[in-house]
Design a protein around this motif. Structure first.
Motif, PDB file in Angstrom:
ATOM      1  N   ARG A   6       0.823  -1.209   0.000  1.00  0.00           N
ATOM      2  CA  ARG A   6       0.000   0.000   0.000  1.00  0.00           C
ATOM      3  C   ARG A   6       0.861   1.265   0.000  1.00  0.00           C
ATOM      4  N   ALA A   7       2.190   1.086   0.024  1.00  0.00           N
ATOM      5  CA  ALA A   7       3.101   2.225   0.058  1.00  0.00           C
ATOM      6  C   ALA A   7       3.767   2.476  -1.293  1.00  0.00           C
ATOM      7  N   SER A   8       3.431   1.677  -2.289  1.00  0.00           N
ATOM      8  CA  SER A   8       4.047   1.797  -3.618  1.00  0.00           C
ATOM      9  C   SER A   8       5.569   1.783  -3.542  1.00  0.00           C
ATOM     10  N   LEU A   9       6.086   0.744  -2.901  1.00  0.00           N
ATOM     11  CA  LEU A   9       7.533   0.592  -2.757  1.00  0.00           C
ATOM     12  C   LEU A   9       8.198   0.439  -4.123  1.00  0.00           C
ATOM     13  N   ASP A  42       9.033  -4.807  17.976  1.00  0.00           N
ATOM     14  CA  ASP A  42       8.020  -5.439  18.811  1.00  0.00           C
ATOM     15  C   ASP A  42       6.648  -5.127  18.225  1.00  0.00           C
ATOM     16  N   VAL A  43       5.679  -5.919  18.560  1.00  0.00           N
ATOM     17  CA  VAL A  43       4.305  -5.677  18.110  1.00  0.00           C
ATOM     18  C   VAL A  43       3.856  -4.336  18.685  1.00  0.00           C
ATOM     19  N   THR A  44       3.424  -3.446  17.801  1.00  0.00           N
ATOM     20  CA  THR A  44       2.971  -2.121  18.212  1.00  0.00           C
ATOM     21  C   THR A  44       1.514  -2.148  18.653  1.00  0.00           C
ATOM     22  N   GLU A  45       0.724  -2.912  17.909  1.00  0.00           N
ATOM     23  CA  GLU A  45      -0.712  -2.947  18.180  1.00  0.00           C
ATOM     24  C   GLU A  45      -1.308  -4.218  17.599  1.00  0.00           C
ATOM     25  N   VAL A  46      -2.357  -4.702  18.252  1.00  0.00           N
ATOM     26  CA  VAL A  46      -3.152  -5.809  17.725  1.00  0.00           C
ATOM     27  C   VAL A  46      -4.571  -5.284  17.574  1.00  0.00           C
ATOM     28  N   ILE A  47      -5.077  -5.344  16.346  1.00  0.00           N
ATOM     29  CA  ILE A  47      -6.420  -4.841  16.060  1.00  0.00           C
ATOM     30  C   ILE A  47      -7.329  -6.045  15.833  1.00  0.00           C
ATOM     31  N   VAL A  48      -8.302  -6.188  16.686  1.00  0.00           N
ATOM     32  CA  VAL A  48      -9.227  -7.317  16.608  1.00  0.00           C
ATOM     33  C   VAL A  48     -10.271  -7.015  15.533  1.00  0.00           C
ATOM     34  N   GLN A  49     -10.349  -7.892  14.541  1.00  0.00           N
ATOM     35  CA  GLN A  49     -11.339  -7.753  13.479  1.00  0.00           C
ATOM     36  C   GLN A  49     -12.623  -8.512  13.833  1.00  0.00           C
ATOM     37  N   ASP A  50     -12.460  -9.705  14.341  1.00  0.00           N
ATOM     38  CA  ASP A  50     -13.567 -10.524  14.833  1.00  0.00           C
ATOM     39  C   ASP A  50     -12.956 -11.551  15.772  1.00  0.00           C
ATOM     40  N   GLU A  51     -13.731 -12.532  16.187  1.00  0.00           N
ATOM     41  CA  GLU A  51     -13.211 -13.477  17.180  1.00  0.00           C
ATOM     42  C   GLU A  51     -12.074 -14.347  16.652  1.00  0.00           C
ATOM     43  N   PHE A  52     -11.897 -14.424  15.347  1.00  0.00           N
ATOM     44  CA  PHE A  52     -10.860 -15.269  14.770  1.00  0.00           C
ATOM     45  C   PHE A  52      -9.736 -14.501  14.082  1.00  0.00           C
ATOM     46  N   THR A  53      -9.979 -13.273  13.670  1.00  0.00           N
ATOM     47  CA  THR A  53      -9.037 -12.524  12.852  1.00  0.00           C
ATOM     48  C   THR A  53      -8.508 -11.303  13.597  1.00  0.00           C
ATOM     49  N   GLU A  62      11.778   3.738   8.801  1.00  0.00           N
ATOM     50  CA  GLU A  62      11.495   5.140   8.484  1.00  0.00           C
ATOM     51  C   GLU A  62      10.035   5.529   8.690  1.00  0.00           C
ATOM     52  N   GLY A  63       9.463   5.132   9.808  1.00  0.00           N
ATOM     53  CA  GLY A  63       8.089   5.497  10.117  1.00  0.00           C
ATOM     54  C   GLY A  63       7.037   4.660   9.424  1.00  0.00           C
ATOM     55  N   SER A  64       7.453   3.612   8.706  1.00  0.00           N
ATOM     56  CA  SER A  64       6.507   2.717   8.046  1.00  0.00           C
ATOM     57  C   SER A  64       6.202   1.521   8.944  1.00  0.00           C
ATOM     58  N   TYR A  65       5.074   0.910   8.686  1.00  0.00           N
ATOM     59  CA  TYR A  65       4.655  -0.241   9.483  1.00  0.00           C
ATOM     60  C   TYR A  65       4.276  -1.402   8.576  1.00  0.00           C
ATOM     61  N   LEU A  66       4.417  -2.600   9.117  1.00  0.00           N
ATOM     62  CA  LEU A  66       3.923  -3.814   8.467  1.00  0.00           C
ATOM     63  C   LEU A  66       2.709  -4.274   9.246  1.00  0.00           C
ATOM     64  N   VAL A  67       1.680  -4.710   8.541  1.00  0.00           N
ATOM     65  CA  VAL A  67       0.476  -5.230   9.184  1.00  0.00           C
ATOM     66  C   VAL A  67       0.297  -6.661   8.716  1.00  0.00           C
ATOM     67  N   PHE A  68       0.265  -7.585   9.679  1.00  0.00           N
ATOM     68  CA  PHE A  68       0.110  -9.005   9.394  1.00  0.00           C
ATOM     69  C   PHE A  68      -1.311  -9.405   9.750  1.00  0.00           C
ATOM     70  N   ASP A  69      -2.022  -9.960   8.784  1.00  0.00           N
ATOM     71  CA  ASP A  69      -3.392 -10.451   8.983  1.00  0.00           C
ATOM     72  C   ASP A  69      -3.288 -11.865   9.516  1.00  0.00           C
ATOM     73  N   THR A  70      -3.810 -12.101  10.711  1.00  0.00           N
ATOM     74  CA  THR A  70      -3.721 -13.430  11.321  1.00  0.00           C
ATOM     75  C   THR A  70      -5.104 -14.006  11.593  1.00  0.00           C
ATOM     76  N   THR A  71      -5.210 -15.302  11.444  1.00  0.00           N
ATOM     77  CA  THR A  71      -6.450 -16.004  11.779  1.00  0.00           C
ATOM     78  C   THR A  71      -6.140 -17.211  12.619  1.00  0.00           C
TER      79      THR A  71
END
Length: 71
Positions: A6-9, A42-53, A62-71
């Motif tokens: 989403r950053a057009s690397l 370290d993990v900065t934040e965990v965002i709960v999408q639903d009970e499984f995700t 440089e101020g960028s983040y990676l977001v890993f979708d987990t289930t």
């Protein structure tokens, strides 16, 4: 793990990141990879999408983040 850029690397940076993340298949792998990085990440934040995700957010560079979708 598929990478959504989403950053057009630049192509080289995206390829390097894809290669670096290729072996990460479990959340445990992601956390170990983060702590083994220099500097450690370290993990900065965990965002709960639903009970499984959950989205797991980690700093990258440089101020960028990676977001890993987990289930």
């Amino acid at each position: 793990m598929p990478l959504t850029d989403r950053a057009s690397l630049p192509h080289e940076a995206r390829s390097a990141l894809e290669q670096e993340l290729a072996s990460l298949t479990l959340l445990q792998d992601v956390v170990r990879w983060g702590f083994a990085s220099s500097p450690p990440r370290d993990v900065t934040e965990v965002i709960v999408q639903d009970e499984f995700t959950h989205d797991v957010v980690m700093p990258w560079m440089e101020g960028s983040y990676l977001v890993f979708d987990t289930t």
